[in-house]
Write an enzyme that holds these catalytic residues in place. Structure first.
Site, PDB file in Angstrom:
ATOM      1  N   CYS A   8      21.798  32.589 -72.189  1.00  0.00           N
ATOM      2  CA  CYS A   8      20.484  32.828 -71.846  1.00  0.00           C
ATOM      3  C   CYS A   8      20.046  34.368 -72.490  1.00  0.00           C
ATOM      4  CB  CYS A   8      20.364  32.614 -70.207  1.00  0.00           C
ATOM      5  SG  CYS A   8      18.541  32.839 -69.803  1.00  0.00           S
ATOM      6  N   GLU A  53      12.566  32.093 -74.248  1.00  0.00           N
ATOM      7  CA  GLU A  53      13.262  31.119 -74.625  1.00  0.00           C
ATOM      8  C   GLU A  53      13.355  29.753 -73.681  1.00  0.00           C
ATOM      9  OE1 GLU A  53      17.526  32.556 -74.701  1.00  0.00           O
ATOM     10  OE2 GLU A  53      16.934  33.996 -76.127  1.00  0.00           O
TER      11      GLU A  53
END
Length: 403
Positions: free
Chosen positions: A378, A126
Site C-alpha cells: 500500500c 491508489e
C-alpha cells in the site's frame, strides 16, 4: 532491525496533521452528493421543487447504476436540465495516471484528483482490484497519505496531505467499474459483477475521515445505484476507538481491526496509535460494536513479521484476548518494500500460527500474497511514481489512457 524502527517510532507523533484542505474545482462534480444535495443543486439551476425528486432519481440512476460519464448520456433527463447542469457541474471522477496488471490478475491504479487551487499540486491516491474465484475485491483509499505512522506500512512513511471527499472515495469505485466495464447495464464474463466487495484498506485511516467515508459508503451500498451490500463492505481501522461504535451505528458495514500485536509494548511500536487507544480499550469497543454476531464477525488483521509477533506464545495470547468477540483472524504475510525494517515470517511458522488459532475455534485464513510484481504494498506505487521525471510520468499517463 525492528528495534531501530521502534526507537524511531517512539519519538514520532501518534498522528499527522493534514497539510491541506480540499478546494473544489470551479465546476465541481456531482459524484458523492446525497440525494438531498443533488436536489439542492437542481434547485440552483432552476428546476422546480415539485420536479426535483424525480430528477434526482434520474440522476442517481445514470450516475450510479449506468455509470454515465457525461450529462449528454442521460437521455431520460430533459435537455434543458442537462444543459443547465453541464454549465455548472461535471460528473468527473479521478483520472487514471498509471495502471499496472499483475501476473495473478491484480490491478493497481494510481489516480489523480482534480483540485480547484492552481497553487496546489494535483494529488494522487491508489486503488487496487483483486480478483478471486468467488469474488472481486476493490481496495479503496480514504486519505492522501495517512494520519498514522505504522512502522511496517509503506503509506505510513508518507505525509498526510489531506482527507478525501465522499466524491473522491466513490469516484475510485466508479473508475474501477469503468476500467473493468462492470456497470450493471453491461455484459460481463459469466454474467456476474466483477466488483463484489469493497474494503476500506487503501491509503489512509478511514475513521479519521469519518464523515466523508460514511457518506461515500452509504452511496455505494444504496440498492438503487452501485448496490454493494453492506455485508460486502469492510471498513478497516487501526483502532480509532471513539469512532468504532459510531461506524456501526451510522454506516453498518463489516469491521476489520488492524491489530498486528497482542502486547501493548509491541503494538505501541508497530501501531503508535496504540499509545492513545491501547489494546484493552480497542477490544472493548469491538465487543460493543453494533450488530457484531457470528454471522457478522469482526476481522482482526495480523501481519506476520519474522521474529517480532509470530511466536506460538503470541498465538496463545491472541486467542485469549479475543475470547467473547465474534471474530476471525486474517493472517497477512508481510509484503516487503524498499527500506522496511521487517521481514516476512517463514511460511512454516505462519502455518503453525494459523493452525493454533484454528484449533482454538477461530477461522484463521492466510491471505494469499497478491500483486507483488506490481508494487502492491500500500502506497508503494504512489511513492515510486513520484520519483519519475515529468516525461516519464506523462508516458505512464498516456499508457493508462490507451489501455
Amino acid at each position: 532491525m525492528a528495534t531501530t524502527a521502534g526507537l524511531r517510532d517512539a519519538a514520532a507523533p501518534l498522528e499527522k496533521i493534514p497539510l491541506e484542505t480540499y478546494v473544489p474545482p470551479a465546476k465541481p462534480s456531482l459524484i458523492g452528493l446525497s440525494r438531498a444535495e443533488l436536489a439542492a443543486r437542481l434547485g440552483d439551476i432552476g428546476v422546480p421543487e415539485r420536479q426535483q425528486k424525480m430528477r434526482v432519481q434520474q440522476l442517481w440512476h445514470w450516475l450510479y447504476f449506468r455509470g454515465a460519464r457525461s450529462f449528454d448520456e442521460m437521455t431520460s433527463v430533459s435537455k434543458d436540465t442537462r444543459n443547465g447542469l453541464a454549465e455548472r457541474f461535471t460528473v468527473d471522477r479521478p483520472e487514471v495516471v498509471a495502471e499496472q496488471i499483475s501476473n495473478d490478475g491484480t490491478r493497481k491504479w494510481l489516480l489523480r484528483l482534480p483540485s480547484g487551487d492552481d497553487l496546489q499540486k494535483a494529488h494522487e491516491v491508489e486503488c487496487v482490484y483483486i480478483p478471486e474465484t468467488d469474488r472481486g475485491t476493490l481496495c479503496v483509499s480514504s486519505q492522501v497519505g495517512c494520519t498514522l505512522n505504522c512502522a511496517f506500512c509503506h503509506t505510513g512513511t508518507q505525509r498526510l496531505v489531506r482527507n478525501l471527499t465522499a466524491g473522491e472515495i466513490v469516484g475510485q469505485i466508479m473508475v474501477a467499474r469503468d476500467r473493468l466495464n462492470d456497470w450493471a447495464d453491461r455484459e460481463t464474463p459469466h454474467g456476474n459483477r466483477l466488483i463484489t466487495n469493497i474494503v476500506m484498506m487503501g491509503m489512509g485511516e478511514p475513521l479519521y475521515n469519518f464523515e466523508a467515508v460514511r457518506d461515500a459508503l452509504l452511496i455505494v451500498s444504496d440498492n438503487e445505484g452501485i448496490g454493494i451490500s453492506r455485508r460486502r463492505i469492510t471498513l478497516s481501522t487501526s483502532g480509532v476507538v471513539p469512532n468504532i461504535k459510531r461506524a456501526g451505528e451510522e454506516i453498518g458495514v463489516m469491521l476489520a481491526i488492524s491489530l498486528h500485536a497482542v502486547r501493548d509494548e509491541l503494538r505501541n511500536e508497530l501501531v503508535p496509535l496504540n499509545r492513545k487507544y491501547p489494546i484493552a480499550e480497542l477490544l472493548q469497543a469491538c465487543r460493543d460494536y453494533p450488530g457484531a454476531s457470528n454471522a457478522r464477525r469482526i476481522t482482526f488483521e495480523y501481519v506476520m513479521l519474522k521474529g517480532v509477533n509470530d511466536s506460538l506464545d503470541d498465538a496463545r495470547l491472541l486467542v485469549k484476548l479475543l475470547k467473547g468477540i465474534p471474530a476471525k483472524i486474517n493472517l497477512i504475510p508481510f509484503n516487503p518494500w524498499p527500506g522496511s525494517a521487517y521481514e516476512c515470517s517463514d511460511w512454516e511458522q505462519i502455518e503453525k500460527f494459523s493452525e493454533y488459532v484454528f484449533n482454538a475455534g477461530y477461522s484463521s485464513p492466510v491471505r494469499t500474497p497478491r500483486g507483488r510484481d506490481i508494487l502492491a504494498a500500500c502506497g508503494q506505487l504512489k511513492s515510486e511514481t513520484e520519483k519519475l521525471s515529468a516525461r516519464e510520468r506523462q508516458a505512464l499517463r498516456a499508457m493508462a489512457m490507451t489501455d
